[in-house]
Design a protein around this motif. Structure first.
Motif, short mmCIF file in Angstrom:
data_model
loop_
_atom_site.label_atom_id
_atom_site.label_comp_id
_atom_site.label_asym_id
_atom_site.label_seq_id
_atom_site.Cartn_x
_atom_site.Cartn_y
_atom_site.Cartn_z
N LEU A 103 -3.71 -4.15 -11.40
CA LEU A 103 -3.73 -5.37 -10.58
C LEU A 103 -2.43 -6.15 -10.76
O LEU A 103 -1.88 -6.68 -9.79
CB LEU A 103 -4.93 -6.24 -10.95
CG LEU A 103 -5.09 -7.51 -10.10
CD1 LEU A 103 -5.36 -7.15 -8.64
CD2 LEU A 103 -6.22 -8.39 -10.64
N PHE A 104 -1.94 -6.21 -11.98
CA PHE A 104 -0.67 -6.90 -12.24
C PHE A 104 0.44 -6.31 -11.38
O PHE A 104 1.18 -7.04 -10.70
CB PHE A 104 -0.33 -6.77 -13.73
CG PHE A 104 1.07 -7.24 -14.07
CD1 PHE A 104 1.31 -8.57 -14.36
CD2 PHE A 104 2.13 -6.35 -14.11
CE1 PHE A 104 2.59 -9.01 -14.66
CE2 PHE A 104 3.41 -6.77 -14.43
CZ PHE A 104 3.64 -8.11 -14.70
N LEU B 235 0.83 -1.21 0.00
CA LEU B 235 0.00 0.00 0.00
C LEU B 235 0.87 1.26 0.00
O LEU B 235 0.54 2.24 -0.69
CB LEU B 235 -0.93 0.00 1.21
CG LEU B 235 -2.00 -1.10 1.25
CD1 LEU B 235 -2.82 -0.99 2.53
CD2 LEU B 235 -2.91 -1.04 0.03
N ASP B 236 1.97 1.24 0.74
CA ASP B 236 2.88 2.39 0.75
C ASP B 236 3.51 2.59 -0.63
O ASP B 236 3.60 3.72 -1.12
CB ASP B 236 3.97 2.20 1.80
CG ASP B 236 3.47 2.39 3.22
OD1 ASP B 236 2.37 2.96 3.38
OD2 ASP B 236 4.16 1.96 4.16
N ASP B 237 3.93 1.49 -1.26
CA ASP B 237 4.57 1.58 -2.57
C ASP B 237 3.60 2.07 -3.63
O ASP B 237 3.95 2.90 -4.48
CB ASP B 237 5.15 0.23 -2.97
CG ASP B 237 6.35 -0.17 -2.12
OD1 ASP B 237 6.92 0.70 -1.46
OD2 ASP B 237 6.70 -1.37 -2.12
N THR C 148 -7.13 -5.58 -4.22
CA THR C 148 -8.12 -5.04 -5.17
C THR C 148 -8.40 -3.57 -4.87
O THR C 148 -8.64 -2.79 -5.79
CB THR C 148 -9.42 -5.85 -5.16
OG1 THR C 148 -10.04 -5.77 -3.86
CG2 THR C 148 -9.18 -7.32 -5.51
N VAL C 149 -8.36 -3.22 -3.60
CA VAL C 149 -8.53 -1.81 -3.23
C VAL C 149 -7.34 -0.99 -3.72
O VAL C 149 -7.50 0.09 -4.30
CB VAL C 149 -8.69 -1.67 -1.70
CG1 VAL C 149 -8.63 -0.20 -1.28
CG2 VAL C 149 -10.00 -2.29 -1.24
N VAL D 87 -16.50 -11.15 -3.62
CA VAL D 87 -16.42 -12.17 -4.67
C VAL D 87 -15.15 -11.97 -5.48
O VAL D 87 -14.42 -12.92 -5.78
CB VAL D 87 -17.66 -12.12 -5.58
CG1 VAL D 87 -17.52 -13.11 -6.72
CG2 VAL D 87 -18.92 -12.41 -4.78
N LEU D 88 -14.86 -10.71 -5.85
CA LEU D 88 -13.63 -10.45 -6.61
C LEU D 88 -12.41 -10.84 -5.79
O LEU D 88 -11.46 -11.44 -6.33
CB LEU D 88 -13.55 -8.98 -6.99
CG LEU D 88 -12.28 -8.58 -7.75
CD1 LEU D 88 -12.15 -9.35 -9.06
CD2 LEU D 88 -12.24 -7.08 -8.01
N ALA D 89 -12.40 -10.52 -4.51
CA ALA D 89 -11.26 -10.89 -3.66
C ALA D 89 -11.07 -12.40 -3.64
O ALA D 89 -9.93 -12.90 -3.65
CB ALA D 89 -11.46 -10.35 -2.25
#
Length: 213
Positions: A87-88, A69-71, A134-135, A148-150
């Motif tokens: 996402l990749f 998250l920091d990066d 995903t967030v 569901v996506l997670a």
């Protein structure tokens, strides 16, 4: 992410855990071993990780999530990429952040059939981590569809773990290829299932035809 214990104790425990896991033939340490290595009281260790190894796994997963998250937050260019690219990069960044822990997690993965409780203990951490990924990638749909996506991304992550364990390249070439292939395969289904941002331009946003004003 919300922390329920002092960051200094958390950091000391993670550093001690990593040092102990890198010892030859080391398994997951006991709370007294961790306390001695970290220079903490046994009470501190038990307060932070009352459940033993499952809580240690959670602690590692949270620390890696914080790093990612920091990066991602420090990389404004990522916002200009398509959802698949975001996402990749997020998932690749997570594999990269797990680098120091790779030998220990490979041992855990290789013995999962002999220790099913350890494998089960990993799943909630992975599912929660994938929700955060995903967030971070800005692809999480609102409401129950986000869960569901997670779950779908959790399956993708688990399928890619063997590629990560087998990838000795410094730039994770094999992992990059596997992630790209699997995300590309998933994307059409995710769009049809309304679990993914549809990047197809709407008629209202198409460029005007020649001669139109």
């Amino acid at each position: 992410m919300t922390k329920t214990h002092p960051l200094s104790v958390r950091r000391q425990l993670l550093d001690a855990l990593l040092a102990l896991l890198h010892e030859d033939g080391a398994g997951w340490p006991t709370p007294p071993q961790l306390a001695r290595q970290a220079g903490l009281s046994l009470r501190d260790v038990v307060l932070v990780c009352p459940g033993g190894r499952p809580d240690l796994l959670r602690l590692v997963a949270e620390d890696v999530t914080d790093q990612v998250l920091d990066d991602i937050g420090a990389d404004p260019a990522l916002a200009d990429e398509a959802p698949r690219g975001r996402l990749f990069h997020v998932l690749l960044g997570r594999f990269d952040a797990y680098g120091p822990w790779k030998p220990a997690f490979q041992r855990l993965w290789d013995t999962r059939s002999n220790d099913p409780l350890a494998a089960v203990a990993m799943l909630p951490n992975i599912a929660e981590a994938m929700r955060w990924m995903t967030v971070a990638a800005d692809v999480a749909p609102p409401g129950p569809r986000g869960a569901v996506l997670a779950a779908v991304i959790t399956g993708l992550w688990l399928k890619t773990l063997p590629d990560w364990f087998a990838d000795d390249s410094p730039d994770l070439t094999r992992v990059m290829a596997a992630l790209d292939r699997r995300i590309t395969q998933l994307e059409p289904w995710l769009i049809r299932a309304h679990l993914w941002p549809d990047i197809t331009p709407s008629p209202d946003t198409k460029a005007p035809a020649s001669g139109e004003r």
